[in-house]
Design an enzyme around this catalytic site. Structure first.
Site, short mmCIF file in Angstrom:
data_model
loop_
_atom_site.label_atom_id
_atom_site.label_comp_id
_atom_site.label_asym_id
_atom_site.label_seq_id
_atom_site.Cartn_x
_atom_site.Cartn_y
_atom_site.Cartn_z
N ALA A 32 -20.16 -13.82 49.39
CA ALA A 32 -19.52 -13.03 48.24
C ALA A 32 -18.21 -13.81 48.10
CB ALA A 32 -19.61 -11.79 48.28
N ASP A 33 -17.87 -13.76 46.28
CA ASP A 33 -16.90 -14.27 46.08
C ASP A 33 -16.08 -12.84 45.72
OD1 ASP A 33 -17.33 -13.81 43.60
OD2 ASP A 33 -17.27 -15.70 42.90
N SER A 34 -14.58 -12.88 45.34
CA SER A 34 -13.90 -11.44 45.09
C SER A 34 -14.69 -10.69 43.97
CB SER A 34 -12.46 -11.72 45.18
OG SER A 34 -12.22 -12.72 44.18
N LEU A 35 -15.11 -11.57 42.98
CA LEU A 35 -15.79 -11.06 41.73
C LEU A 35 -17.33 -10.47 42.19
CD1 LEU A 35 -14.58 -10.73 38.90
CD2 LEU A 35 -15.88 -12.64 38.26
N ASP A 36 -17.78 -10.95 43.21
CA ASP A 36 -19.06 -10.45 43.55
C ASP A 36 -18.80 -8.89 43.86
OD1 ASP A 36 -20.99 -12.49 43.17
OD2 ASP A 36 -20.22 -13.79 44.68
#
Lengths: 245, 77
Positions: free
Chosen positions: B35-39
């Site tokens: 995941a990235d931080s926005l995920d």
């Protein structure tokens, strides 16, 4: 081209000249529009003119609680907020050496902080929809500076920095964040200038005339459209060549 | 396996497009599940909707792994 049918747009400062033109422009392309502003009367008049698909959403952007509530109110009225146009702006001009903390803070609150709160408020819906457009109305003076307008110029330059940062963060979700930077536009704000002041300004404008509110609206319609989907973090300068940035 | 755990896992699998058996208790959304931080922000939004709860920003920051999420949701519902 530039079909906005099925989209819902929230426009702040819709009681002013540029805001009203932006709302008309978006509406003419088929969007539902939420007209926000402090003065209800001109909003009602504009909504009456537009007819269907126009909602009056009064909001005082100096009042944090009012601002925080607006995205929800707009989404309830229109079903969603797909397009947010942060157009509202105030000036409290003064020489920097005479500028009070209050003059500084009130301009930053309305022009910059409210745009941040509204952008945050509409972001959840845009992220879920994997589509969104935020257009922040800045000003040529945010890029060039202007004597007597340290607060206003700071707020407008601040919007540019905020837009670019947010544009980075949400680009992968189909959301674009851009600015439109008007130069000297015929509005109530510039009507206050004397003819001498106006002609002095016009010597700085290669086009030799003031801009019209419609010309700002066209830029906003473009950046709000599907066709502008690959443009993000940009500032579109609409200033008759006054500053070629 | 609890119902809450199942529903939470389903959201993670769908949102991040990972194999179900990768979503273990200690699996970190960012380090293990890609995941990235926005995920992670979107996952929290999805949890809120699925379970009809509100996850404040400061609590959301502490939800780093699948286990963290299940624990938080169990307490909140």
């Amino acid at each position: 081209m530039f079909d906005l049918e099925g989209k819902a747009a929230l426009v702040t400062g819709a009681s002013g000249g540029i805001g009203a033109a932006i709302a008309q422009g978006l509406h003419s392309r088929g969007a539902r529009v939420g007209l926000s502003g402090t003065r209800v009367e001109p909003l009602e008049a504009l909504a009456g003119e537009l007819g269907e698909r126009a909602h009056v959403l009064p909001c005082n952007l100096s009042d944090s609680a009012d601002v925080a509530a607006l995205p929800k109110v707009a989404a309830e009225a229109m079903g969603a907020v797909d397009i947010l146009v942060n157009n509202a702006g105030i000036t409290r001009d003064n020489l920097f050496m005479r500028m009070s903390d209050e003059e500084w803070a009130s301009v930053l609150q309305v022009n910059l902080t409210s745009a941040m709160i509204l952008s945050k408020g509409v972001m959840r819906g845009m992220m879920k929809a994997r589509w969104g457009r935020i257009v922040n109305i800045t000003s040529v003076v945010g890029a060039t500076g202007n004597p007597g307008q340290a607060n206003y110029a700071a707020s407008k330059a601040g919007l540019v920095g905020m837009s670019k940062s947010l544009a980075y963060e949400v680009a992968s979700r189909g959301i674009t964040v851009n600015c439109v930077a008007p130069g000297f536009i015929t509005t109530a704000m510039t009507d206050k200038l004397t003819d001498d002041q106006k002609s002095a300004i016009l010597t700085q404008v290669p086009m030799g005339r003031m801009g019209e509110a419609d010309e700002i609206a066209s830029a906003v319609v473009y950046l709000s459209s599907a066709e502008a989907g690959y443009i993000t973090g940009a500032t579109l300068h609409v200033n008759g060549g006054m500053a070629m940035l | 396996m609890s119902d809450i755990e199942d529903r939470t896992r389903k959201i993670v699998v769908e949102h991040l497009g990972v194999e179900q058996d990768k979503v273990t208790e200690n699996a970190s959304f960012i380090d293990d599940l890609g995941a990235d931080s926005l995920d992670t922000v979107e996952l929290v939004m999805a949890f809120e909707e699925e379970f009809g709860i509100e996850i404040p920003d400061d609590a959301a920051e502490t939800i780093q792994s699948f286990g963290d999420a299940v624990k938080f949701i169990k307490e909140a519902v």
